[in-house]
Design an enzyme around this catalytic site. Structure first.
Site, PDB file in Angstrom:
ATOM      1  N   HIS A 228      -5.785  15.573  29.605  1.00  0.00           N
ATOM      2  CA  HIS A 228      -4.319  15.530  29.620  1.00  0.00           C
ATOM      3  C   HIS A 228      -3.878  14.210  30.221  1.00  0.00           C
ATOM      4  O   HIS A 228      -4.546  13.650  31.088  1.00  0.00           O
ATOM      5  CB  HIS A 228      -3.723  16.706  30.393  1.00  0.00           C
ATOM      6  CG  HIS A 228      -4.286  16.867  31.769  1.00  0.00           C
ATOM      7  ND1 HIS A 228      -5.504  17.473  32.002  1.00  0.00           N
ATOM      8  CD2 HIS A 228      -3.809  16.496  32.984  1.00  0.00           C
ATOM      9  CE1 HIS A 228      -5.749  17.480  33.306  1.00  0.00           C
ATOM     10  NE2 HIS A 228      -4.743  16.869  33.920  1.00  0.00           N
TER      11      HIS A 228
ATOM     12  N   ASP B 130       4.886  19.781  32.934  1.00  0.00           N
ATOM     13  CA  ASP B 130       3.975  20.220  33.995  1.00  0.00           C
ATOM     14  C   ASP B 130       4.688  21.282  34.830  1.00  0.00           C
ATOM     15  O   ASP B 130       5.859  21.124  35.204  1.00  0.00           O
ATOM     16  CB  ASP B 130       3.573  19.020  34.873  1.00  0.00           C
ATOM     17  CG  ASP B 130       2.426  19.346  35.813  1.00  0.00           C
ATOM     18  OD1 ASP B 130       1.345  18.773  35.624  1.00  0.00           O
ATOM     19  OD2 ASP B 130       2.621  20.186  36.724  1.00  0.00           O
ATOM     20  N   ILE B 131       3.968  22.353  35.112  1.00  0.00           N
ATOM     21  CA  ILE B 131       4.574  23.488  35.817  1.00  0.00           C
ATOM     22  C   ILE B 131       5.057  23.088  37.212  1.00  0.00           C
ATOM     23  O   ILE B 131       5.998  23.686  37.728  1.00  0.00           O
ATOM     24  CB  ILE B 131       3.542  24.653  35.866  1.00  0.00           C
ATOM     25  CG1 ILE B 131       4.223  25.996  35.974  1.00  0.00           C
ATOM     26  CG2 ILE B 131       2.504  24.445  36.952  1.00  0.00           C
ATOM     27  CD1 ILE B 131       3.281  27.161  35.669  1.00  0.00           C
TER      28      ILE B 131
ATOM     29  N   GLN C 292      -8.820  15.393  39.142  1.00  0.00           N
ATOM     30  CA  GLN C 292      -8.705  16.277  37.971  1.00  0.00           C
ATOM     31  C   GLN C 292      -8.943  17.725  38.393  1.00  0.00           C
ATOM     32  O   GLN C 292      -9.941  18.043  39.057  1.00  0.00           O
ATOM     33  CB  GLN C 292      -9.708  15.888  36.869  1.00  0.00           C
ATOM     34  CG  GLN C 292      -9.513  16.724  35.598  1.00  0.00           C
ATOM     35  CD  GLN C 292     -10.421  16.308  34.428  1.00  0.00           C
ATOM     36  OE1 GLN C 292     -11.332  15.494  34.588  1.00  0.00           O
ATOM     37  NE2 GLN C 292     -10.160  16.877  33.275  1.00  0.00           N
TER      38      GLN C 292
ATOM     39  N   ASN D  35      -6.323  11.762  35.051  1.00  0.00           N
ATOM     40  CA  ASN D  35      -7.395  11.939  36.025  1.00  0.00           C
ATOM     41  C   ASN D  35      -8.673  12.371  35.318  1.00  0.00           C
ATOM     42  O   ASN D  35      -8.627  13.196  34.401  1.00  0.00           O
ATOM     43  CB  ASN D  35      -6.986  12.988  37.060  1.00  0.00           C
ATOM     44  CG  ASN D  35      -5.770  12.555  37.864  1.00  0.00           C
ATOM     45  OD1 ASN D  35      -5.600  11.371  38.150  1.00  0.00           O
ATOM     46  ND2 ASN D  35      -4.908  13.492  38.207  1.00  0.00           N
TER      47      ASN D  35
ATOM     48  N   HIS E 298      -0.667  12.538  32.175  1.00  0.00           N
ATOM     49  CA  HIS E 298       0.583  12.798  32.892  1.00  0.00           C
ATOM     50  C   HIS E 298       1.590  11.688  32.580  1.00  0.00           C
ATOM     51  O   HIS E 298       1.266  10.497  32.723  1.00  0.00           O
ATOM     52  CB  HIS E 298       0.369  12.749  34.408  1.00  0.00           C
ATOM     53  CG  HIS E 298      -0.506  13.809  34.978  1.00  0.00           C
ATOM     54  ND1 HIS E 298      -0.019  14.959  35.559  1.00  0.00           N
ATOM     55  CD2 HIS E 298      -1.858  13.884  35.090  1.00  0.00           C
ATOM     56  CE1 HIS E 298      -1.031  15.702  36.005  1.00  0.00           C
ATOM     57  NE2 HIS E 298      -2.153  15.067  35.739  1.00  0.00           N
TER      58      HIS E 298
HETATM   59  P1  5GP Z   1      -4.828  17.265  37.042  1.00  0.00           P
HETATM   60  O1  5GP Z   1      -4.803  17.499  38.525  1.00  0.00           O
HETATM   61  O2  5GP Z   1      -6.004  17.962  36.392  1.00  0.00           O
HETATM   62  O3  5GP Z   1      -4.703  15.848  36.632  1.00  0.00           O
HETATM   63  O4  5GP Z   1      -3.494  17.946  36.500  1.00  0.00           O
HETATM   64  C1  5GP Z   1      -3.390  19.261  36.094  1.00  0.00           C
HETATM   65  C2  5GP Z   1      -1.910  19.573  36.029  1.00  0.00           C
HETATM   66  O5  5GP Z   1      -1.735  20.778  35.283  1.00  0.00           O
HETATM   67  C3  5GP Z   1      -1.246  19.791  37.391  1.00  0.00           C
HETATM   68  O6  5GP Z   1      -0.230  18.815  37.590  1.00  0.00           O
HETATM   69  C4  5GP Z   1      -0.679  21.216  37.302  1.00  0.00           C
HETATM   70  O7  5GP Z   1       0.587  21.339  37.894  1.00  0.00           O
HETATM   71  C5  5GP Z   1      -0.635  21.471  35.803  1.00  0.00           C
HETATM   72  N1  5GP Z   1      -0.807  22.852  35.441  1.00  0.00           N
HETATM   73  C6  5GP Z   1      -1.807  23.685  35.869  1.00  0.00           C
HETATM   74  N2  5GP Z   1      -1.651  24.908  35.309  1.00  0.00           N
HETATM   75  C7  5GP Z   1      -0.560  24.824  34.499  1.00  0.00           C
HETATM   76  C8  5GP Z   1       0.092  25.782  33.647  1.00  0.00           C
HETATM   77  O8  5GP Z   1      -0.298  26.936  33.519  1.00  0.00           O
HETATM   78  N3  5GP Z   1       1.185  25.331  32.959  1.00  0.00           N
HETATM   79  C9  5GP Z   1       1.650  24.064  33.080  1.00  0.00           C
HETATM   80  N4  5GP Z   1       2.746  23.737  32.368  1.00  0.00           N
HETATM   81  N5  5GP Z   1       1.059  23.148  33.875  1.00  0.00           N
HETATM   82  C10 5GP Z   1      -0.029  23.524  34.576  1.00  0.00           C
END
Ligand code: 5GP
Ligand code: ZN
Length: 137
Positions: free
Chosen positions: A100, A31-32, A94, A87, A102
């Protein structure tokens, strides 16, 4: 491949990522934003909005890889434990609408991930009704 999906672009190699595992079905990458060091996302290569839109076979394939990658992350980070979270929809947090999971290694209960479950007194009558409703859905 969905054109405006950031994870589809990562899978296609159009956007770089720090990959930790890949096979025909699944890609895992860091995760970035690294909630804790080693925070990893496990993603099915076939686009789906989230787990609620995937069938049991696709979900089973994904979670088999979650197990494999979680153990690799644990071995690499020496974490004391981890949280595994997926999420689904905005209400849950989300933000990327490609399924995805985590994997978040935990080093201390004072680290950067805070999850709190509010406790309630059990109402056994309500639990019975709710269980029956879910069973029959
Ligand atoms: P969500 O909030 O949808 O459960 O998680 C999305 C996750 O994707 C976040 O933790 C965010 O940091 C990660 N993310 C978003 N854009 C990128 C990206 O371009 N590269 C990577 N490696 N992670 C990303
Ligand atoms: Zn996608």
């Amino acid at each position: 491949m969905v054109d405006d999906c950031i994870f589809c672009k990562i899978i296609a190699g159009d956007i770089p990522s720090s990959k930790v595992y890949e096979d025909e079905e699944v890609l895992a990458f860091l995760d970035i934003s690294q909630v804790t060091p080693g925070h990893t996302l496990v993603v099915p290569k076939k686009h789906a909005r989230n787990l609620l839109e995937m069938d049991e076979t696709a979900t089973a394939q994904l979670f088999a890889r979650v197990s494999k990658v979680a153990k690799k992350v644990e071995a690499a980070t020496q974490a004391k434990g981890m949280n595994i979270i997926s999420n689904m929809e905005e209400v849950s947090g989300q933000t990327v609408f490609h399924t995805h999971v985590h994997i978040i290694p935990r080093y201390s209960d004072q680290d950067e991930l805070a999850i709190s479950f509010t406790e309630h007194e059990p109402n056994f009558e309500q639990l019975a009704v709710l269980a029956e409703t879910i069973k029959n859905s």
